[in-house]
Structures are given as C-alpha cells and as structure tokens.
Design an enzyme around this catalytic site. Structure first.
Site, PDB file in Angstrom:
ATOM      1  N   HIS A   1     -10.134   1.220   1.241  1.00 37.65           N
ATOM      2  CA  HIS A   1      -9.687   2.500   1.004  1.00 37.65           C
ATOM      3  C   HIS A   1     -11.035   3.373   1.472  1.00 37.65           C
ATOM      4  O   HIS A   1     -10.854   4.084   2.069  1.00 37.65           O
ATOM      5  CB  HIS A   1      -8.634   3.411   0.358  1.00 37.65           C
ATOM      6  CG  HIS A   1      -6.929   2.807   0.738  1.00 37.65           C
ATOM      7  ND1 HIS A   1      -6.334   2.609   2.068  1.00 37.65           N
ATOM      8  CD2 HIS A   1      -6.064   1.986  -0.308  1.00 37.65           C
ATOM      9  CE1 HIS A   1      -5.413   2.670   1.319  1.00 37.65           C
ATOM     10  NE2 HIS A   1      -4.979   1.762   1.018  1.00 37.65           N
TER      11      HIS A   1
ATOM     12  N   CYS B   1       0.971  -1.493   0.118  1.00 39.89           N
ATOM     13  CA  CYS B   1      -0.254  -0.192  -0.074  1.00 39.89           C
ATOM     14  C   CYS B   1       1.286   1.643   0.045  1.00 39.89           C
ATOM     15  O   CYS B   1       2.139   1.006   0.803  1.00 39.89           O
ATOM     16  CB  CYS B   1      -0.945  -0.052   0.777  1.00 39.89           C
ATOM     17  SG  CYS B   1      -2.003   1.421   1.070  1.00 39.89           S
TER      18      CYS B   1
ATOM     19  N   HIS C   1      -9.299  -4.713  -2.817  1.00 38.64           N
ATOM     20  CA  HIS C   1      -7.957  -3.313  -1.597  1.00 38.64           C
ATOM     21  C   HIS C   1      -8.177  -1.651  -1.980  1.00 38.64           C
ATOM     22  O   HIS C   1      -8.455  -0.967  -0.541  1.00 38.64           O
ATOM     23  CB  HIS C   1      -6.510  -3.328  -1.881  1.00 38.64           C
ATOM     24  CG  HIS C   1      -5.553  -2.658  -1.375  1.00 38.64           C
ATOM     25  ND1 HIS C   1      -4.206  -3.593  -0.731  1.00 38.64           N
ATOM     26  CD2 HIS C   1      -5.508  -1.399  -1.471  1.00 38.64           C
ATOM     27  CE1 HIS C   1      -3.563  -2.295   0.194  1.00 38.64           C
ATOM     28  NE2 HIS C   1      -3.997  -0.844  -0.645  1.00 38.64           N
ATOM     29  N   GLU C   2      -9.097  -1.131  -2.763  1.00 37.66           N
ATOM     30  CA  GLU C   2      -8.915   0.245  -3.115  1.00 37.66           C
ATOM     31  C   GLU C   2     -10.599   0.341  -2.449  1.00 37.66           C
ATOM     32  O   GLU C   2     -10.715   1.747  -1.274  1.00 37.66           O
ATOM     33  CB  GLU C   2      -9.372   0.553  -4.350  1.00 37.66           C
ATOM     34  CG  GLU C   2      -7.836   0.438  -5.348  1.00 37.66           C
ATOM     35  CD  GLU C   2      -6.510   0.512  -4.702  1.00 37.66           C
ATOM     36  OE1 GLU C   2      -5.826   0.521  -4.694  1.00 37.66           O
ATOM     37  OE2 GLU C   2      -6.734   1.476  -3.802  1.00 37.66           O
TER      38      GLU C   2
HETATM   39  O1  LIG Z   1       3.031  -1.112  -6.521  1.00 30.51           O
HETATM   40  C1  LIG Z   1       2.879  -1.703  -5.422  1.00 30.51           C
HETATM   41  C2  LIG Z   1       2.629  -1.218  -3.873  1.00 30.51           C
HETATM   42  S1  LIG Z   1       1.142  -1.209  -4.029  1.00 30.51           S
HETATM   43  C3  LIG Z   1      -0.125  -0.475  -4.469  1.00 30.51           C
HETATM   44  O2  LIG Z   1       0.542  -0.387  -5.538  1.00 30.51           O
HETATM   45  C4  LIG Z   1      -1.738  -1.065  -4.182  1.00 30.51           C
HETATM   46  C5  LIG Z   1      -2.632  -1.482  -4.515  1.00 30.51           C
HETATM   47  C6  LIG Z   1      -2.222  -2.864  -4.475  1.00 30.51           C
HETATM   48  C7  LIG Z   1      -1.123  -3.465  -4.730  1.00 30.51           C
HETATM   49  C8  LIG Z   1      -0.687  -5.087  -3.975  1.00 30.51           C
HETATM   50  C9  LIG Z   1      -2.491  -5.582  -3.945  1.00 30.51           C
HETATM   51  C10 LIG Z   1      -3.581  -4.827  -3.650  1.00 30.51           C
HETATM   52  C11 LIG Z   1      -3.473  -3.839  -4.152  1.00 30.51           C
HETATM   53  C12 LIG Z   1      -2.027   0.881  -4.363  1.00 30.51           C
HETATM   54  C13 LIG Z   1      -2.525   1.726  -2.673  1.00 30.51           C
HETATM   55  F1  LIG Z   1      -1.717   1.114  -2.115  1.00 30.51           F
HETATM   56  F2  LIG Z   1      -2.579   1.978  -2.917  1.00 30.51           F
HETATM   57  F3  LIG Z   1      -3.939   1.156  -2.835  1.00 30.51           F
HETATM   58  C14 LIG Z   1       2.565  -3.278  -5.741  1.00 30.51           C
HETATM   59  C15 LIG Z   1       2.183  -3.992  -4.551  1.00 30.51           C
HETATM   60  C16 LIG Z   1       2.557  -5.439  -5.107  1.00 30.51           C
HETATM   61  C17 LIG Z   1       2.425  -5.487  -6.669  1.00 30.51           C
HETATM   62  C18 LIG Z   1       2.214  -5.053  -7.752  1.00 30.51           C
HETATM   63  C19 LIG Z   1       2.646  -3.753  -6.305  1.00 30.51           C
HETATM   64 ZN   LIG Z   2      -3.429   0.928  -0.187  1.00 33.22          ZN
END
Ligand SMILES: O=C(CSC(=O)[C@H](Cc1ccccc1)CC(F)(F)F)c1ccccc1
Ligand SMILES: [Zn+2]
Length: 157
Positions: free
Chosen positions: A146, A100, A142-143
C-alpha cells in the site's frame, strides 16, 4: 481530526508512492495514528496503511489475530510501523487468501514470501529489526505494498 474514510480502489491516492516521515514529525502524527487504529478496528481489519485513509505517508499498523480464515494466526497487539522496510525475504513463497478494506467483498489468492526480515521505527523513534513469518509476514507485505501504490489484486495468482 475529521473522521477518516477508507479510500476505495479507483482512488488515485492508492496508487501513489507514499512519502517517508521524518522522526521530528512522529509525535505530530500521534493523533492521526490513533484514528487510523480506530478505523482498522471499526472494520475488523488485521492491518491498515495510512494511504488507505488518504494520508500518503510511510506508516501502517499490523494487528494479526486468530480469525476464521487463519485460526492459528498469532494474537498480536496492533503495532504501528513507521518508515518500514523489508531487509531480507525468503525465496520460499506461500500462497493464501487476502482481503483489503479498500476492496471490500473481494478475496484473492496471493503469493507472499513465507519469511521476511524487516526494520521500522516506533512512534518514540526507536528502530526495531525483527523477523516475521506466516500470516504476520503476509500482512506486513500487504501493507508495505500500500505504501508503494500496489494492492493485493496486482499480485493475485
Ligand atoms: O479483516 C479482514 C479484512 S482485510 C484486512 O484486514 C487487510 C489486511 C490483510 C488481510 C488479509 C491478508 C493480508 C492483509 C487490511 C487492509 F486492507 F487494510 F490491508 C481479514 C481478511 C482476511 C483475513 C483476516 C482478516
Ligand atoms: Zn489492503
């Protein structure tokens, strides 16, 4: 538009229930949504929710792409989803790693519904109903958390 900063865990905004946006406001928010997408791309995120930049409205962007953690993740255009909802969720759950932008440097295993049906509005005010599975379903859940004041650590196994 001042530059957006990503709220970090501990900021009370991340614990608020975000407000619905009325369709008449969609276009007003267009510049903000562009800035939100830029912020996500800047941090190489695969999603970002408006409350993460201290705008407590029910909007987020999902932008799955293949990445070291999810090499077979589908490549999708960053998609803005307004007033999003889950209309059906599978009993079946899948556990996988999440990160996140508001909780940098921490990963945790999180169980999510493997298949969901969702609805959301586009910026043009069109309602979209669709099904999601796998990594995209994970990002959506996940979103959506939030928007309801939850972060992935709240659900970590
Ligand atoms: O770029 C990230 C950073 S974390 C991310 O992108 C969150 C989204 C997310 C990542 C992994 C699983 C579910 C959601 C974004 C947030 F915090 F705004 F929600 C990432 C992490 C795991 C897998 C692939 C990419
Ligand atoms: Zn997040």
């Amino acid at each position: 538009m001042e530059t957006l900063t990503i709220a970090q865990l501990g900021n009370p905004i991340l614990r608020e229930h975000a407000s619905l946006i009325s369709a008449t406001q969609y276009q007003e928010f267009a510049p903000f949504f562009n800035a939100l997408q830029q912020k996500m791309l800047e941090h190489n995120g695969v999603g970002i929710a408006a409350p993460q930049v201290s705008e407590s409205i029910r909007a987020f962007i999902v932008a799955s792409r293949p990445n070291p953690r999810y090499p077979d993740a589908p490549m999708m255009e960053p998609t803005l989803m307004l007033n999003p909802e889950i209309t059906w969720a599978s009993e079946n759950m899948e556990k996988d790693w999440e990160g996140c932008l508001s909780i940098p440097g921490i990963r945790a295993l999180v169980s999510r519904h493997s298949h969901i049906e969702v609805r959301y509005d586009t910026l043009e005010g069109k309602e979209v109903k669709t099904q999601m599975e796998g990594f995209i379903a994970r990002i959506f859940q996940h979103e959506l958390d939030h928007l309801n004041g939850l972060v992935f650590l709240d659900r970590a196994d």
